[in-house]
Design a protein around this motif. Structure first.
Motif, short mmCIF file in Angstrom:
data_model
loop_
_atom_site.label_atom_id
_atom_site.label_comp_id
_atom_site.label_asym_id
_atom_site.label_seq_id
_atom_site.Cartn_x
_atom_site.Cartn_y
_atom_site.Cartn_z
N ARG A 87 0.82 -1.22 0.00
CA ARG A 87 0.00 0.00 0.00
C ARG A 87 0.85 1.27 0.00
O ARG A 87 0.37 2.34 0.36
CB ARG A 87 -0.93 0.00 1.21
N GLY A 88 2.08 1.16 -0.38
CA GLY A 88 2.93 2.34 -0.45
C GLY A 88 2.67 3.15 -1.71
O GLY A 88 1.87 2.77 -2.58
N ASP A 89 3.32 4.25 -1.81
CA ASP A 89 3.22 5.13 -2.98
C ASP A 89 1.80 5.61 -3.24
O ASP A 89 1.40 5.90 -4.37
CB ASP A 89 3.75 4.43 -4.24
N GLY A 90 0.99 5.64 -2.17
CA GLY A 90 -0.34 6.20 -2.29
C GLY A 90 -1.36 5.31 -2.98
O GLY A 90 -2.46 5.77 -3.30
N ARG A 91 -1.05 4.03 -3.21
CA ARG A 91 -2.02 3.14 -3.83
C ARG A 91 -1.76 1.70 -3.39
O ARG A 91 -0.66 1.36 -2.97
CB ARG A 91 -1.94 3.23 -5.36
N ALA A 92 -2.81 0.88 -3.50
CA ALA A 92 -2.70 -0.54 -3.15
C ALA A 92 -2.27 -1.33 -4.38
O ALA A 92 -2.81 -1.15 -5.47
CB ALA A 92 -4.03 -1.06 -2.62
#
Length: 392
Positions: A344-349
Motif C-alpha cells: 500500500r505504499g506510494d499512495g495506492r494498493a
C-alpha cells in the motif's frame, strides 16, 4: 543385464576396465533425416539438409534437459570412491554432484539405460574425470582393497548390488498394495469364507476366495481405505489399499467351487469380504536418480500415514503417475506457493506475487496410473498436502 556392469557403461574386455560408450545418434526414426542428407541438386538439397540437421539437434537436446550447462561437482568431490555395502545411488551421486538428479548425464546414459540400468556392486571403484565431468567404473577391489585380476565383479554371492535409496525407509511400500484405482464393483477377487466358519483368519489359516485369476498363485489381501484426492482439481485419483495379508493358492477355483488359499503372512486379521489382488513382485530398486521432462508439475496429495506434515525420509503421495510421465527414479523439487501480498505504499494498493518457497527434493520410487509414491530425500521445511512437486 550384466551383474558386473554399471549404469550406462560397457566392459572393455581387453583391460577389464569399464568404459563410457559413445553417444548414439538421435536422428529421426521415420527416415526423414536420412532422406535429408541424400544427394540432391541445388537449393532443394541445401534446404533438406538444414532441416534434417535442425531436427537432429532438437532430438539430441531432449536427452538431458540440463546438458546446456555442465553438471556442477560437489564441494570436495573425490577423484575415486570405493563402493561399500550400504551405499546408495543417491548417496554416491550426492558425493560427486551438487544436483543428484543429473547422475545419468555424468554416466552418459541414454533413456533406455536409465529405465534398465546396469548394477553397481560393493568393491567397484567410481572414477571421476573432472574434464567432463564424467564418471566411470575402474577395476573392482577385493579384500583389503587389493585389485582383483579376475574379471568377476564381486567375490561372493552374498554381495548384492547397491540400491537407489535406503530400502529400510520404503521396503514395505515396494511389495505391499498401496492403491486401488478401480471402482469397487461386484465380481472382484474377494475372500468369501474362512475355514470352519470362523470369523477371523491369520497366518497359517485356510481361507476361500472367488473370482481369482488362474495365472496368479499368490494374492495380496487388502481393505479399501480413504480416497486419494487431487488437491488442485479435487477429483478422486484412487483409494488407499490397506494391506492385510498374503495368501498362496492351494486349490484353484474350478467346477463352480471356490479357491482354497493358505495365509502365508498376515499384518492384520482377515475377514470375509476383504478384497484381493495378485501379489506384487519384490524387485530391486536400482533406478538412478534423474530429472523428469521439463515443465512436469504436480502436487502432494497426502503424507502417508495420515499425518499432517512430512519431512526428511517421509513417504508422500503425489497426484500423478503414468498419466503425467512419472517413473521410478524421477527426482522432484518440492516447493510451496508464495501467494501474494498487498503493498500500500506510494499512495495506492498494489497486489504483488511472492516467489515460491523451496522445501527440498523427493525421489519417486513407485508409480501407478494416476498416483505415485515418493521418499523425501532432502527437506529444509515441513512438507504439506498441496505443496508443489515439479522437475528441478
Amino acid at each position: 543385464m550384466s551383474a558386473g556392469s554399471a549404469p550406462g557403461l560397457r566392459r572393455d574386455r581387453s583391460t577389464d576396465v569399464q568404459s563410457i560408450p559413445e553417444v548414439e545418434s538421435t536422428g529421426l526414426s521415420d527416415g526423414r533425416n536420412r532422406a535429408a542428407i541424400q544427394p540432391r541438386m541445388g537449393l532443394t538439397m541445401l534446404k533438406r539438409t538444414l532441416v534434417g540437421l535442425f531436427c537432429a539437434a532438437v532430438a539430441a537436446s531432449s536427452i538431458a534437459a540440463d546438458e546446456s550447462t555442465p553438471a556442477q561437482l560437489a564441494d570436495n568431490a573425490p577423484d575415486t570412491y570405493v563402493v561399500k555395502r550400504g551405499d546408495t545411488l543417491w548417496g554416491i551421486s550426492g558425493m560427486f554432484l551438487k544436483q543428484p538428479w543429473r547422475w545419468p548425464e555424468v554416466w552418459r546414459m541414454n533413456q533406455e539405460q536409465i529405465r534398465n540400468p546396469h548394477l553397481i556392486y560393493p568393491g567397484q571403484i567410481v572414477v571421476l574425470d573432472r574434464n567432463g565431468p564424467t564418471l566411470s567404473l575402474g577395476r573392482n577391489l577385493g579384500p583389503n582393497n587389493t585389485i582383483k585380476l579376475s574379471p568377476q565383479v564381486y567375490s561372493t554371492p552374498a554381495n548384492s548390488p547397491i540400491t537407489s535409496v535406503p530400502l529400510d525407509a520404503i521396503r514395505s511400500f515396494l511389495v505391499e498394495p498401496l492403491v486401488t484405482e478401480d471402482e469397487d464393483l461386484p465380481g472382484q477377487p474377494t475372500v468369501i469364507a474362512i475355514q470352519e466358519e470362523r470369523v477371523l483368519a491369520g497366518t497359517g489359516d485356510i481361507i476361500y476366495g472367488q473370482n481369482l485369476l488362474p495365472e496368479s498363485p499368490a494374492w495380496d489381501i487388502y481393505r479399501r481405505g480413504k480416497p486419494i484426492v487431487d488437491p488442485v482439481g479435487q477429483q478422486v485419483l484412487g483409494y488407499e489399499a490397506q494391506f492385510v495379508a498374503t495368501a498362496q493358492v492351494s486349490q484353484p477355483e474350478r467346477d463352480g467351487k471356490a479357491a482354497e488359499l493358505k495365509v502365508i503372512a498376515a499384518k492384520q486379521e482377515i475377514i470375509s469380504g476383504d478384497r484381493m489382488m495378485p501379489a506384487a513382485k519384490s524387485e530391486l530398486l536400482a533406478a538412478p536418480p534423474h530429472s523428469p521432462a521439463k515443465g512436469l508439475q504436480t502436487a502432494v496429495a497426502s503424507i502417508y500415514g495420515g499425518v499432517g506434515v512430512g519431512g526428511r525420509n517421509s513417504v508422500i503421495v503425489l497426484a500423478g503417475g503414468h498419466n503425467i510421465g512419472l517413473e521410478p527414479g524421477h527426482v522432484l523439487a518440492l516447493s510451496r506457493a508464495g501467494g501474494t501480498t498487498i503493498y500500500r505504499g506510494d499512495g495506492r494498493a498494489q497486489e504483488i506475487a511472492l516467489p515460491d518457497t523451496p522445501l527440498g527434493l523427493a525421489y519417486v520410487f513407485r508409480t501407478f496410473n494416476r498416483v505415485s509414491y515418493a521418499l523425501v530425500m532432502e527437506a529444509n521445511g515441513p512438507v504439506r498436502t498441496g505443496d508443489k512437486a515439479a522437475a528441478p
